[in-house]
Design a protein around this motif. Structure first.
Motif, PDB file in Angstrom:
ATOM      1  N   TYR A 155     -37.816  52.122  81.942  1.00 20.92           N
ATOM      2  CA  TYR A 155     -36.603  52.715  81.395  1.00 20.92           C
ATOM      3  C   TYR A 155     -35.641  53.026  82.530  1.00 20.92           C
ATOM      4  N   ALA A 156     -34.377  52.824  82.274  1.00 19.16           N
ATOM      5  CA  ALA A 156     -33.328  53.264  83.198  1.00 19.16           C
ATOM      6  C   ALA A 156     -32.328  54.055  82.381  1.00 19.16           C
ATOM      7  N   GLY A 157     -32.148  55.314  82.748  1.00 22.62           N
ATOM      8  CA  GLY A 157     -31.254  56.173  81.981  1.00 22.62           C
ATOM      9  C   GLY A 157     -32.039  57.117  81.104  1.00 22.62           C
ATOM     10  N   ARG A 158     -31.338  57.818  80.257  1.00 26.82           N
ATOM     11  CA  ARG A 158     -31.992  58.733  79.328  1.00 26.82           C
ATOM     12  C   ARG A 158     -31.219  58.738  78.026  1.00 26.82           C
ATOM     13  N   ARG A 159     -31.859  59.210  76.990  1.00 28.73           N
ATOM     14  CA  ARG A 159     -31.217  59.243  75.684  1.00 28.73           C
ATOM     15  C   ARG A 159     -29.942  60.070  75.750  1.00 28.73           C
ATOM     16  N   PRO A 160     -28.899  59.643  75.045  1.00 25.87           N
ATOM     17  CA  PRO A 160     -28.872  58.569  74.036  1.00 25.87           C
ATOM     18  C   PRO A 160     -28.370  57.233  74.562  1.00 25.87           C
ATOM     19  N   ASN A 161     -28.477  56.997  75.876  1.00 25.44           N
ATOM     20  CA  ASN A 161     -27.901  55.790  76.448  1.00 25.44           C
ATOM     21  C   ASN A 161     -28.795  55.312  77.594  1.00 25.44           C
ATOM     22  N   PHE A 162     -29.616  54.291  77.339  1.00 23.40           N
ATOM     23  CA  PHE A 162     -30.515  53.830  78.384  1.00 23.40           C
ATOM     24  C   PHE A 162     -30.854  52.353  78.205  1.00 23.40           C
ATOM     25  N   VAL A 163     -31.457  51.778  79.232  1.00 18.24           N
ATOM     26  CA  VAL A 163     -31.926  50.394  79.197  1.00 18.24           C
ATOM     27  C   VAL A 163     -33.446  50.407  79.224  1.00 18.24           C
ATOM     28  N   ARG A 164     -34.059  49.613  78.362  1.00 24.52           N
ATOM     29  CA  ARG A 164     -35.514  49.492  78.323  1.00 24.52           C
ATOM     30  C   ARG A 164     -35.879  48.035  78.579  1.00 24.52           C
ATOM     31  N   ILE A 165     -36.833  47.802  79.467  1.00 21.91           N
ATOM     32  CA  ILE A 165     -37.299  46.457  79.788  1.00 21.91           C
ATOM     33  C   ILE A 165     -38.799  46.405  79.507  1.00 21.91           C
ATOM     34  N   TYR A 166     -39.219  45.494  78.641  1.00 21.83           N
ATOM     35  CA  TYR A 166     -40.619  45.504  78.228  1.00 21.83           C
ATOM     36  C   TYR A 166     -41.110  44.109  77.869  1.00 21.83           C
ATOM     37  N   ASN A 167     -42.435  43.987  77.784  1.00 23.73           N
ATOM     38  CA  ASN A 167     -43.110  42.744  77.447  1.00 23.73           C
ATOM     39  C   ASN A 167     -43.043  42.536  75.933  1.00 23.73           C
ATOM     40  N   LYS A 168     -42.214  41.605  75.505  1.00 26.68           N
ATOM     41  CA  LYS A 168     -41.995  41.388  74.070  1.00 26.68           C
ATOM     42  C   LYS A 168     -43.228  40.798  73.384  1.00 26.68           C
ATOM     43  N   LEU A 227     -42.436  36.521  77.849  1.00 28.59           N
ATOM     44  CA  LEU A 227     -41.112  36.814  77.293  1.00 28.59           C
ATOM     45  C   LEU A 227     -40.818  38.287  77.524  1.00 28.59           C
ATOM     46  N   THR A 228     -39.783  38.566  78.286  1.00 32.24           N
ATOM     47  CA  THR A 228     -39.396  39.933  78.598  1.00 32.24           C
ATOM     48  C   THR A 228     -38.088  40.262  77.902  1.00 32.24           C
ATOM     49  N   ARG A 229     -38.051  41.409  77.262  1.00 33.39           N
ATOM     50  CA  ARG A 229     -36.825  41.845  76.572  1.00 33.39           C
ATOM     51  C   ARG A 229     -36.119  42.919  77.385  1.00 33.39           C
ATOM     52  N   ILE A 230     -34.813  42.720  77.584  1.00 30.07           N
ATOM     53  CA  ILE A 230     -33.956  43.717  78.226  1.00 30.07           C
ATOM     54  C   ILE A 230     -33.072  44.297  77.123  1.00 30.07           C
ATOM     55  N   GLU A 231     -33.237  45.572  76.863  1.00 28.10           N
ATOM     56  CA  GLU A 231     -32.627  46.190  75.679  1.00 28.10           C
ATOM     57  C   GLU A 231     -31.775  47.392  76.078  1.00 28.10           C
ATOM     58  N   ARG A 232     -30.543  47.399  75.664  1.00 23.38           N
ATOM     59  CA  ARG A 232     -29.644  48.535  75.882  1.00 23.38           C
ATOM     60  C   ARG A 232     -29.553  49.307  74.567  1.00 23.38           C
ATOM     61  N   GLN A 233     -29.942  50.565  74.602  1.00 19.17           N
ATOM     62  CA  GLN A 233     -29.897  51.402  73.396  1.00 19.17           C
ATOM     63  C   GLN A 233     -28.755  52.406  73.528  1.00 19.17           C
ATOM     64  N   ILE A 234     -27.912  52.458  72.498  1.00 18.32           N
ATOM     65  CA  ILE A 234     -26.759  53.357  72.482  1.00 18.32           C
ATOM     66  C   ILE A 234     -26.807  54.167  71.196  1.00 18.32           C
ATOM     67  N   SER A 235     -26.603  55.466  71.313  1.00 22.34           N
ATOM     68  CA  SER A 235     -26.561  56.316  70.129  1.00 22.34           C
ATOM     69  C   SER A 235     -25.803  57.596  70.464  1.00 22.34           C
ATOM     70  N   GLY A 236     -25.721  58.483  69.481  1.00 20.33           N
ATOM     71  CA  GLY A 236     -25.062  59.768  69.706  1.00 20.33           C
ATOM     72  C   GLY A 236     -23.605  59.610  70.071  1.00 20.33           C
ATOM     73  N   SER A 237     -23.194  60.327  71.107  1.00 20.21           N
ATOM     74  CA  SER A 237     -21.785  60.343  71.514  1.00 20.21           C
ATOM     75  C   SER A 237     -21.485  59.353  72.624  1.00 20.21           C
ATOM     76  N   ARG A 238     -22.443  58.463  72.946  1.00 19.35           N
ATOM     77  CA  ARG A 238     -22.293  57.603  74.117  1.00 19.35           C
ATOM     78  C   ARG A 238     -21.820  56.188  73.795  1.00 19.35           C
ATOM     79  N   PHE A 239     -21.276  55.973  72.619  1.00 17.00           N
ATOM     80  CA  PHE A 239     -20.778  54.646  72.285  1.00 17.00           C
ATOM     81  C   PHE A 239     -19.527  54.333  73.098  1.00 17.00           C
ATOM     82  N   PRO A 240     -19.444  53.135  73.664  1.00 16.59           N
ATOM     83  CA  PRO A 240     -18.221  52.744  74.367  1.00 16.59           C
ATOM     84  C   PRO A 240     -17.085  52.542  73.376  1.00 16.59           C
ATOM     85  N   LYS A 241     -15.861  52.588  73.843  1.00 21.96           N
ATOM     86  CA  LYS A 241     -14.707  52.468  72.952  1.00 21.96           C
ATOM     87  C   LYS A 241     -14.670  51.115  72.249  1.00 21.96           C
ATOM     88  N   GLU A 242     -15.315  50.093  72.873  1.00 23.98           N
ATOM     89  CA  GLU A 242     -15.310  48.762  72.267  1.00 23.98           C
ATOM     90  C   GLU A 242     -16.225  48.660  71.054  1.00 23.98           C
TER      91      GLU A 242
END
Length: 362
Positions: A155-168, A227-242
């Protein structure tokens, strides 16, 4: 890909005609399979009641939260944006593209690169991966490494905005194992019932092989599959304007979810995730050692000469046996490859949409 999508439904939004009756029943009290949860008055899967791939979280009841409901799309990663929009409209009489996003998981799948390679090569702004938890109030980043000999998750970051890299593949194996155990448990309980062999045959639950399970997920199983998955999770108040509304997903291919991540230059990569079928752990470790020697010597010729020199006449035979099981090389991983995988998978989910579309076509 858009792997997970939750949308907020404003208080007072009417149910669709299809859902109107169960909505009336819920206003009078609990209705199966709905049940109260910590934050919502009722939660239930609409797949069971209406064959709709969604979980409805009805009426947020937190003291300081906005009065609203949440619709969680099931298996969003397997659906186009239009299909997700149609699910929202089947539940509520609303323009799906104007719904506010509550959680969004954006993901890339990279083949042939084990998780530990990302641990060594991935860098994030201000910090790098660590085997311990590190917190920085200046950057609001937290890094955690967790795993076993079989699987790792970073994991890089913390909730509600982080990246998770794991064995799919390992994650899918756990899902398949859970399905297998559920079917076996059901069939075992059915054996206790008084029924004919024909009834027992047609009533039994059958599960696919792991290879069939992977194929259903769009993955062709093969020896040495990584197969490795790189996943960006966004929630709460951390959504980008886009990306704030469901309609913004029509332009999600223009957004870079990994902008804060860089990949350090590397050599070509061989994946030693697990021994292929029929290969002993001794031979697999020997192949791993040959690869390490190859890297240390700088080229194949010097590594092979070393083995033949110290092989007591068996060097050629040893090399022939190990080269047969040595995993193939793949090019070095780059940030551009990760982003390209994300963009291509997003574009597949955008089929049938135009950037100007605001409503569903009949």
């Amino acid at each position: 890909m858009i792997d997970k999508t939750d949308v907020r439904i404003a208080w007072g939004t009417p149910f669709s005609t299809e859902m109107e009756e169960i909505g009336k029943q819920l206003r009078r009290g609990q209705v199966a399979p709905f049940h109260p949860s910590r934050f919502y008055s009722f939660v239930g899967s609409l797949r069971e009641t209406h064959n709709i791939d969604a979980i409805l979280h009805l009426n947020y009841r937190g003291k300081n939260g906005r009065a609203s409901s949440k619709l969680e799309i099931i298996d969003a990663g397997k659906k186009t944006i239009l299909e997700m929009a149609q699910i929202i409209r089947r539940v509520f009489d609303i323009d799906p593209f104007q719904c506010e996003l509550m959680r969004l998981d954006l993901a890339s799948d990279i083949s042939g690169v084990p998780v530990h390679v990302f641990r060594d090569l991935a860098r994030f702004k201000y910090k790098r991966f660590s085997s311990r938890i590190e917190k920085s109030f200046e950057t609001e980043m937290e890094f955690t490494a967790m795993g076993t000999a079989d699987a790792q998750t970073f994991y890089a970051g913390r909730r509600p905005n982080f990246v998770r890299i794991y064995n799919k593949i390992k994650e899918l194996y756990k899902q398949w194992l859970k399905l297998k155990q559920s079917c076996e448990r059901f069939n075992k309980q059915m054996q206790r019932l008084e029924m004919s062999e024909e009834q027992r045959y047609y009533g039994s639950r059958y599960y696919p092989t792991f290879e069939e399970f992977l194929k259903n997920e769009g993955i062709e199983h093969g020896q040495g599959l990584t197969l490795t998955r790189i996943e960006r999770q966004i929630s709460g108040s951390r959504f980008p304007k886009e990306l704030r509304l469901f309609g913004d997903l029509r332009r999600a291919h223009l957004f870079n979810p990994y902008a804060s991540m860089t990949i350090m230059p590397s050599t070509k990569i061989r994946s030693f995730e697990s021994p292929p079928k029929g290969v002993s752990i001794r031979d697999w470790l020997a192949a791993y050692g040959l690869n390490a020697l190859w890297n240390a010597c700088g080229d194949a010729q010097q590594a092979f000469s070393f083995v033949q020199k110290h092989g007591n006449g068996n060097g050629k035979r040893v090399l022939d046996s190990l080269l047969k099981i040595l995993p193939s090389e793949r090019p070095p991983i780059t940030a551009a490859e990760i982003l390209d995988s994300y963009v291509r998978s997003i574009e597949r989910q955008q089929v049938g949409l135009s950037a100007s579309q605001d409503i569903l076509t009949p």
